[in-house]
Design a protein around this motif. Structure first.
Motif, PDB file in Angstrom:
ATOM      1  N   GLU A 109      -2.860  -2.532   0.123  1.00  0.00           N
ATOM      2  CA  GLU A 109      -2.140  -2.395  -0.029  1.00  0.00           C
ATOM      3  C   GLU A 109      -1.193  -1.249  -0.915  1.00  0.00           C
ATOM      4  OE1 GLU A 109       0.358  -6.372   1.541  1.00  0.00           O
ATOM      5  OE2 GLU A 109      -0.832  -5.644   3.080  1.00  0.00           O
ATOM      6  N   LEU A 110      -0.108  -1.240  -0.468  1.00  0.00           N
ATOM      7  CA  LEU A 110       0.406  -0.365  -1.421  1.00  0.00           C
ATOM      8  C   LEU A 110       1.492  -0.588  -2.208  1.00  0.00           C
ATOM      9  CD1 LEU A 110       0.097   3.240   0.051  1.00  0.00           C
ATOM     10  CD2 LEU A 110      -0.887   2.268  -1.689  1.00  0.00           C
ATOM     11  N   ASP A 111       1.726  -0.830  -3.332  1.00  0.00           N
ATOM     12  CA  ASP A 111       3.343  -0.891  -4.017  1.00  0.00           C
ATOM     13  C   ASP A 111       4.561   0.364  -3.773  1.00  0.00           C
ATOM     14  OD1 ASP A 111       5.090  -0.260  -6.045  1.00  0.00           O
ATOM     15  OD2 ASP A 111       4.485  -2.504  -6.093  1.00  0.00           O
ATOM     16  N   GLU A 112       5.294   0.063  -2.539  1.00  0.00           N
ATOM     17  CA  GLU A 112       5.971   1.096  -2.408  1.00  0.00           C
ATOM     18  C   GLU A 112       6.439   1.817  -3.204  1.00  0.00           C
ATOM     19  OE1 GLU A 112       9.324   1.705   1.473  1.00  0.00           O
ATOM     20  OE2 GLU A 112       8.796  -0.236   0.340  1.00  0.00           O
ATOM     21  N   GLY A 113       7.009   1.609  -4.250  1.00  0.00           N
ATOM     22  CA  GLY A 113       8.366   1.841  -5.471  1.00  0.00           C
ATOM     23  C   GLY A 113       7.130   3.161  -6.345  1.00  0.00           C
ATOM     24  N   ALA A 142       4.778  -5.131   4.773  1.00  0.00           N
ATOM     25  CA  ALA A 142       5.233  -4.702   5.883  1.00  0.00           C
ATOM     26  C   ALA A 142       4.184  -5.016   6.886  1.00  0.00           C
ATOM     27  CB  ALA A 142       5.273  -2.748   5.743  1.00  0.00           C
ATOM     28  N   PRO A 143       4.927  -5.477   7.885  1.00  0.00           N
ATOM     29  CA  PRO A 143       3.941  -5.656   8.942  1.00  0.00           C
ATOM     30  C   PRO A 143       3.159  -4.789  10.199  1.00  0.00           C
ATOM     31  CG  PRO A 143       6.442  -6.059  10.134  1.00  0.00           C
ATOM     32  CD  PRO A 143       5.778  -5.727   8.529  1.00  0.00           C
ATOM     33  N   GLU A 158       7.803   7.021   9.475  1.00  0.00           N
ATOM     34  CA  GLU A 158       8.232   5.800  10.340  1.00  0.00           C
ATOM     35  C   GLU A 158       7.095   4.943  10.542  1.00  0.00           C
ATOM     36  OE1 GLU A 158       7.929   7.409  14.687  1.00  0.00           O
ATOM     37  OE2 GLU A 158       9.409   7.813  13.465  1.00  0.00           O
ATOM     38  N   PHE A 159       7.080   3.395  10.773  1.00  0.00           N
ATOM     39  CA  PHE A 159       6.802   3.112  11.326  1.00  0.00           C
ATOM     40  C   PHE A 159       5.757   2.826  12.558  1.00  0.00           C
ATOM     41  CE2 PHE A 159       8.717   0.688   6.736  1.00  0.00           C
ATOM     42  CZ  PHE A 159       7.192   0.742   6.564  1.00  0.00           C
ATOM     43  N   GLY A 160       5.069   2.250  12.535  1.00  0.00           N
ATOM     44  CA  GLY A 160       4.058   2.649  13.888  1.00  0.00           C
ATOM     45  C   GLY A 160       3.696   1.418  14.343  1.00  0.00           C
ATOM     46  N   ARG A 161       2.554   1.115  14.857  1.00  0.00           N
ATOM     47  CA  ARG A 161       2.327   0.101  15.020  1.00  0.00           C
ATOM     48  C   ARG A 161       2.210  -0.991  14.089  1.00  0.00           C
ATOM     49  NH1 ARG A 161      -3.175  -1.235  14.541  1.00  0.00           N
ATOM     50  NH2 ARG A 161      -4.375   0.153  14.385  1.00  0.00           N
ATOM     51  N   ASP A 162       1.784  -2.197  14.755  1.00  0.00           N
ATOM     52  CA  ASP A 162       1.601  -3.700  14.153  1.00  0.00           C
ATOM     53  C   ASP A 162       0.201  -3.776  13.861  1.00  0.00           C
ATOM     54  OD1 ASP A 162       3.988  -4.375  14.093  1.00  0.00           O
ATOM     55  OD2 ASP A 162       3.295  -5.838  16.162  1.00  0.00           O
ATOM     56  N   TRP A 163       0.094  -4.394  11.666  1.00  0.00           N
ATOM     57  CA  TRP A 163      -1.563  -4.097  12.182  1.00  0.00           C
ATOM     58  C   TRP A 163      -2.083  -5.553  13.009  1.00  0.00           C
ATOM     59  CZ3 TRP A 163      -4.234  -0.945   8.822  1.00  0.00           C
ATOM     60  CH2 TRP A 163      -3.521  -0.424   8.037  1.00  0.00           C
ATOM     61  N   ALA A 165      -4.830  -8.698  13.859  1.00  0.00           N
ATOM     62  CA  ALA A 165      -4.998  -9.530  13.104  1.00  0.00           C
ATOM     63  C   ALA A 165      -6.357  -9.932  12.844  1.00  0.00           C
ATOM     64  CB  ALA A 165      -4.888 -10.918  14.034  1.00  0.00           C
ATOM     65  N   GLY A 166      -6.760  -9.995  11.799  1.00  0.00           N
ATOM     66  CA  GLY A 166      -8.020  -9.921  11.300  1.00  0.00           C
ATOM     67  C   GLY A 166      -8.255  -7.703  10.677  1.00  0.00           C
ATOM     68  N   GLU A 167      -7.304  -7.310  11.068  1.00  0.00           N
ATOM     69  CA  GLU A 167      -7.671  -5.779  11.277  1.00  0.00           C
ATOM     70  C   GLU A 167      -7.594  -5.269   9.371  1.00  0.00           C
ATOM     71  OE1 GLU A 167      -6.227  -1.126  12.226  1.00  0.00           O
ATOM     72  OE2 GLU A 167      -4.596  -2.939  12.572  1.00  0.00           O
ATOM     73  N   GLU A 168      -8.417  -4.926   8.521  1.00  0.00           N
ATOM     74  CA  GLU A 168      -8.647  -4.286   7.280  1.00  0.00           C
ATOM     75  C   GLU A 168      -7.281  -3.338   7.360  1.00  0.00           C
ATOM     76  OE1 GLU A 168     -11.876  -2.778   3.902  1.00  0.00           O
ATOM     77  OE2 GLU A 168     -11.780  -2.329   5.526  1.00  0.00           O
ATOM     78  N   ARG A 169      -6.373  -3.491   6.050  1.00  0.00           N
ATOM     79  CA  ARG A 169      -5.341  -2.755   5.533  1.00  0.00           C
ATOM     80  C   ARG A 169      -6.302  -1.888   4.979  1.00  0.00           C
ATOM     81  NH1 ARG A 169       0.137  -5.384   5.882  1.00  0.00           N
ATOM     82  NH2 ARG A 169      -0.012  -6.718   7.550  1.00  0.00           N
ATOM     83  N   ARG A 170      -6.124  -0.444   5.525  1.00  0.00           N
ATOM     84  CA  ARG A 170      -6.692   0.611   4.348  1.00  0.00           C
ATOM     85  C   ARG A 170      -5.513   1.950   5.105  1.00  0.00           C
ATOM     86  NH1 ARG A 170     -11.741   0.041   3.678  1.00  0.00           N
ATOM     87  NH2 ARG A 170     -12.134   1.972   2.858  1.00  0.00           N
ATOM     88  N   ASN A 171      -5.587   2.656   3.414  1.00  0.00           N
ATOM     89  CA  ASN A 171      -4.319   3.789   3.252  1.00  0.00           C
ATOM     90  C   ASN A 171      -5.335   5.372   3.451  1.00  0.00           C
ATOM     91  OD1 ASN A 171      -2.222   1.882   2.471  1.00  0.00           O
ATOM     92  ND2 ASN A 171      -3.868   1.312   0.841  1.00  0.00           N
ATOM     93  N   ARG A 172      -5.773   5.880   4.428  1.00  0.00           N
ATOM     94  CA  ARG A 172      -5.818   7.318   4.831  1.00  0.00           C
ATOM     95  C   ARG A 172      -5.212   8.521   4.845  1.00  0.00           C
ATOM     96  NH1 ARG A 172      -8.220   6.008  10.256  1.00  0.00           N
ATOM     97  NH2 ARG A 172      -6.351   4.989  10.864  1.00  0.00           N
ATOM     98  N   LEU A 173      -5.302   9.405   4.350  1.00  0.00           N
ATOM     99  CA  LEU A 173      -4.533  10.448   3.994  1.00  0.00           C
ATOM    100  C   LEU A 173      -5.227  12.082   3.895  1.00  0.00           C
ATOM    101  CD1 LEU A 173      -2.331  10.505   1.205  1.00  0.00           C
ATOM    102  CD2 LEU A 173      -3.868   8.808   0.984  1.00  0.00           C
ATOM    103  N   VAL A 174      -4.755  12.836   3.957  1.00  0.00           N
ATOM    104  CA  VAL A 174      -5.306  14.113   3.456  1.00  0.00           C
ATOM    105  C   VAL A 174      -4.113  14.659   3.305  1.00  0.00           C
ATOM    106  CG1 VAL A 174      -6.554  16.305   4.983  1.00  0.00           C
ATOM    107  CG2 VAL A 174      -7.316  13.597   5.807  1.00  0.00           C
TER     108      VAL A 174
END
Length: 200
Positions: A109-113, A142-143, A158-163, A165-174
């Motif tokens: 998870e990312l620190d927003e600041g 953020a949920p 903007e915020f999209g769908r909810d994470w 249950a049990g889904e790994e929180r990953r960050n993917r960007l290009v």
């Protein structure tokens, strides 16, 4: 089309064909009936070398289903990923030595600041060379997934769908741009993790 991609411009003048491909979510490849398979394959390869996630729509006489190019849904990345799983995948090919894509896939998870500070600094200093940026991020606390796209120095998201249950929180960007420094981008982004700098 190939002659436009290969056209050498004077110093300081951009190759508009390359930039348009870098910005595009959809590209209509018209007059495919007038080209042989080898030429179409080469053009497709060149396009994907610049923007690996773009959807290429073949057409003849400019005839196509308008639903394929209208109402794209810029922030509906779930729909885009279902349609094109490579949307957030960088290309391994490099036919253009200056315009490339850098993909980052990082768990946690990312620190927003920290994220805002890093992106702000990055776009202030390198924004002219970053044609596009896009991704799905996990913000600490953020949920929902945060979905963003950017063009040069402009970012929107903007915020999209909810994470789930049990889904790994990953960050993917290009990032798609000119003379991108992969190591610097990876280090900078890793420094935005909420756990960055935390020791046991």
């Amino acid at each position: 089309m190939l002659q436009h991609l290969d056209e050498v411009k004077p110093e300081g003048v951009e190759n508009e064909a390359v930039e348009q491909i870098a910005f595009a979510d959809r590209i209509v490849l018209n007059k495919t009936d007038l080209a042989d398979e080898a030429t179409i394959a080469e053009i497709t390869s060149r396009i994907r070398a610049i923007n690996s996630g773009v959807r290429i729509i073949p057409a003849q006489h400019a005839k196509l289903d308008l639903q394929q190019v209208l109402d794209v849904g810029a922030f509906d990345l779930e729909r885009v990923l279902a349609d094109d799983p490579t949307f957030l995948t960088e290309t391994e090919h490099q036919h253009d030595l200056t315009v490339t894509s850098v993909g980052i896939d990082l768990p946690g998870e990312l620190d927003e600041g920290r994220l805002n500070a890093w992106l702000g600094q990055l776009l202030r200093t390198k924004g002219v060379d970053i044609f596009r940026s896009k991704g799905i991020l996990a913000i600490a606390g953020a949920p929902k997934q945060y979905v963003f796209q950017g063009v040069h120095m402009l970012l929107d998201g903007e915020f999209g769908r909810d994470w789930r249950a049990g889904e790994e929180r990953r960050n993917r960007l290009v990032f798609i741009g000119r003379n991108l420094d992969r190591d610097a981008l990876e280090r900078g982004f890793a420094g935005c993790l909420a756990t960055a700098g935390v020791t046991a």
